[in-house]
Write a protein that holds these residues in place. Structure first.
Motif, mmCIF file in Angstrom:
data_model
loop_
_atom_site.group_PDB
_atom_site.id
_atom_site.type_symbol
_atom_site.label_atom_id
_atom_site.label_comp_id
_atom_site.label_asym_id
_atom_site.label_seq_id
_atom_site.Cartn_x
_atom_site.Cartn_y
_atom_site.Cartn_z
ATOM 1 N N VAL A 1 22.170 42.914 38.494
ATOM 2 C CA VAL A 1 21.694 44.292 38.524
ATOM 3 C C VAL A 1 22.423 45.129 37.476
ATOM 4 C CG1 VAL A 1 21.677 46.419 39.894
ATOM 5 C CG2 VAL A 1 20.897 44.274 40.914
ATOM 6 N N LEU A 2 23.727 44.965 37.396
ATOM 7 C CA LEU A 2 24.489 45.736 36.403
ATOM 8 C C LEU A 2 24.067 45.369 34.982
ATOM 9 C CD1 LEU A 2 28.054 45.706 38.009
ATOM 10 C CD2 LEU A 2 26.493 47.645 37.813
ATOM 11 N N HIS A 3 23.836 44.093 34.743
ATOM 12 C CA HIS A 3 23.379 43.661 33.422
ATOM 13 C C HIS A 3 22.035 44.296 33.081
ATOM 14 C CE1 HIS A 3 20.880 41.026 30.859
ATOM 15 N NE2 HIS A 3 21.989 40.868 30.158
ATOM 16 N N ASP A 4 21.088 44.228 34.017
ATOM 17 C CA ASP A 4 19.749 44.750 33.755
ATOM 18 C C ASP A 4 19.753 46.263 33.602
ATOM 19 O OD1 ASP A 4 19.054 42.142 34.043
ATOM 20 O OD2 ASP A 4 17.817 42.406 35.832
ATOM 21 N N LEU A 5 20.559 46.939 34.411
ATOM 22 C CA LEU A 5 20.638 48.392 34.289
ATOM 23 C C LEU A 5 21.213 48.787 32.931
ATOM 24 C CD1 LEU A 5 21.874 49.445 37.845
ATOM 25 C CD2 LEU A 5 19.581 49.701 36.892
ATOM 26 N N SER A 6 22.180 48.009 32.454
ATOM 27 C CA SER A 6 22.747 48.277 31.134
ATOM 28 C C SER A 6 21.693 48.091 30.042
ATOM 29 C CB SER A 6 23.939 47.345 30.887
ATOM 30 O OG SER A 6 24.454 47.522 29.585
ATOM 31 N N GLU A 7 20.903 47.024 30.164
ATOM 32 C CA GLU A 7 19.829 46.790 29.197
ATOM 33 C C GLU A 7 18.797 47.911 29.255
ATOM 34 O OE1 GLU A 7 19.311 44.325 26.855
ATOM 35 O OE2 GLU A 7 21.417 43.841 27.260
ATOM 36 N N ALA A 8 18.462 48.329 30.473
ATOM 37 C CA ALA A 8 17.480 49.404 30.631
ATOM 38 C C ALA A 8 17.993 50.705 30.029
ATOM 39 C CB ALA A 8 17.150 49.595 32.108
ATOM 40 N N ASN B 1 20.097 50.935 27.505
ATOM 41 C CA ASN B 1 20.030 50.783 26.047
ATOM 42 C C ASN B 1 18.615 50.993 25.519
ATOM 43 O OD1 ASN B 1 22.771 50.203 25.881
ATOM 44 N ND2 ASN B 1 22.463 47.982 25.994
ATOM 45 N N LYS B 2 17.655 50.634 26.328
ATOM 46 C CA LYS B 2 16.259 50.758 25.895
ATOM 47 C C LYS B 2 15.625 52.077 26.351
ATOM 48 C CE LYS B 2 15.744 45.731 26.108
ATOM 49 N NZ LYS B 2 15.837 45.566 24.644
ATOM 50 N N LYS B 3 16.461 52.957 26.886
ATOM 51 C CA LYS B 3 16.009 54.274 27.345
ATOM 52 C C LYS B 3 14.921 54.155 28.424
ATOM 53 C CE LYS B 3 17.157 56.744 23.083
ATOM 54 N NZ LYS B 3 17.980 55.659 22.537
ATOM 55 N N ARG B 4 15.133 53.216 29.327
ATOM 56 C CA ARG B 4 14.181 53.004 30.422
ATOM 57 C C ARG B 4 14.905 52.968 31.765
ATOM 58 N NH1 ARG B 4 10.254 48.146 29.032
ATOM 59 N NH2 ARG B 4 8.908 49.328 30.440
ATOM 60 N N LYS C 1 5.691 40.440 19.925
ATOM 61 C CA LYS C 1 6.467 41.092 20.954
ATOM 62 C C LYS C 1 7.827 40.440 21.065
ATOM 63 C CE LYS C 1 2.581 41.383 23.888
ATOM 64 N NZ LYS C 1 2.085 41.086 25.178
ATOM 65 N N SER C 2 8.818 41.180 21.513
ATOM 66 C CA SER C 2 10.147 40.613 21.768
ATOM 67 C C SER C 2 10.220 40.248 23.230
ATOM 68 C CB SER C 2 11.235 41.635 21.452
ATOM 69 O OG SER C 2 11.178 42.706 22.358
ATOM 70 N N PRO C 3 11.123 39.298 23.630
ATOM 71 C CA PRO C 3 11.225 38.895 25.023
ATOM 72 C C PRO C 3 11.721 40.000 25.927
ATOM 73 C CG PRO C 3 12.966 37.903 23.726
ATOM 74 C CD PRO C 3 12.009 38.554 22.762
ATOM 75 N N ALA C 4 12.302 41.035 25.392
ATOM 76 C CA ALA C 4 12.797 42.121 26.226
ATOM 77 C C ALA C 4 12.104 43.436 25.906
ATOM 78 C CB ALA C 4 14.312 42.277 26.037
ATOM 79 N N GLU C 5 10.849 43.349 25.522
ATOM 80 C CA GLU C 5 10.030 44.510 25.189
ATOM 81 C C GLU C 5 10.668 45.308 24.047
ATOM 82 O OE1 GLU C 5 7.718 45.287 29.365
ATOM 83 O OE2 GLU C 5 9.291 46.660 28.773
#
Length: 322
Positions: free
Chosen positions: A246-253, A255-258, A318-322
């Motif tokens: 969850v912490l990893h995904d929230l960090s990615e989100a 960074n992607k302003k999502r 497309k990129s694998p992480a949008e």
């Protein structure tokens, strides 16, 4: 010297009510560019009540039927392989769409060159893919080849094997999931090579409810504990892996302003993933017929959207992480 035998490929789909994306998948298969290789497409259908079979027939697929009472993931693939006439067998989910015209050629190339015995290709997310699944795809399907790889991870949503090797091993028809890894482990144990091809990508489209996600990871964990009994997944592991993911995904989100739009989805998806895995690793009951059917036959996806509206998404990178 007699003429050299022209290679033949059999693409095997297995499906249950997959009308939403199946036409897109078949259209992408039709566009594949191959040099001196003929292709046949086989659908193993386990009782579709929507337009899946109609779509298959319109694209010239050969349809093989398996009764719902006989269905397992491994058995359905064995049905398709037995019907296949190809030298190489390619497996792809009916909700996976080849991402470019060289997908098939690149996927089977290591088999032709004797660089691997069983190969799988990259999976990337689609516009409708959940944010956390984009992260999972990026983790397990990187941008570099592994020919061969050290472990026996494999995934039949996008994979290939020679028919002669399949005839030697065949898929385990009893497991509740991960029949690909069961096969890969057996091949590797006998000295065979498992390979990963990054430039053979498909868009893998999961449109599951959260409960379906939990069942998927539960079902796979039942098999994983058999093929890797040394791996224990205790309650402490559940909390550790869940919060780390969850912490990893929230960090990615972030960074992607999502962050705001995706945070609730991330929290719930990862909860279902790891709770399903925990329960599967620690389930000691023998599943009843009703329980088995609930895992093999989750409720159909929402099929309100027409397949044609998604064709435009296939024409851009497309990129694998949008």
């Amino acid at each position: 010297m007699p003429p050299r035998h022209a290679a033949r490929v059999s693409i095997v789909f297995r499906a249950l009510n997959e009308e939403k994306w199946f036409a897109d998948a078949l259209e992408a298969c039709r566009r594949q560019e191959l040099d001196g290789t003929s292709v046949e497409i086989i659908l193993v259908d386990s009782g579709s009540t929507d337009r899946t079979i109609e779509i298959a027939e319109s694209y010239g697929c050969r349809v093989v039927h398996i009764k719902k009472s006989d269905f397992t993931f491994g058995r359905s693939l064995n049905y398709g392989c037995e019907a296949a006439t190809g030298d190489y067998l390619v497996f792809i989910s009916a909700h996976c769409i080849p991402a470019h015209e060289k997908w098939l050629e690149n996927l089977i190339a290591p088999l032709k060159k004797d660089e691997a015995d069983y190969v799988y290709g990259r999976q990337i997310g689609h516009d409708v893919t959940r944010f956390s699944e984009h992260q999972i795809f990026a983790q397990y399907f990187p941008e570099h080849d592994k020919l061969p790889q050290d472990d026996f991870f494999a995934n039949n949503a996008n994979s290939a094997i020679s028919k002669s090797l399949w005839e030697k091993y065949k898929f385990d028809e009893a497991v509740t999931g991960l029949e690909d890894m069961v096969l890969a482990k057996a091949i590797q144990k006998d000295g065979g090579r498992i390979g990963y091809v990054s430039d053979a990508p498909v868009y893998h489209i999961h449109e599951e409810s959260l409960s379906q996600t939990r069942r998927r990871y539960f079902r796979e964990a039942l098999t994983l504990r058999e093929i890797m009994p040394e791996v224990q997944f205790q309650l402490g592991d559940f909390f550790r892996y869940y919060f780390a993911a969850v912490l990893h995904d929230l960090s990615e989100a972030l960074n992607k302003k999502r962050f705001i739009s995706k945070s609730p989805e991330i929290v719930m998806f990862r909860l279902m993933q790891y709770w399903g895995a925990y329960r599967g690793h620690n389930e000691h009951r023998i599943l009843s017929r009703e329980q088995k059917e609930s895992y093999y036959y989750p409720k159909p996806r929402n099929r309100n959207a027409a397949p044609a509206q998604h064709n435009a998404t296939l024409n851009r990178e497309k990129s694998p992480a949008e």
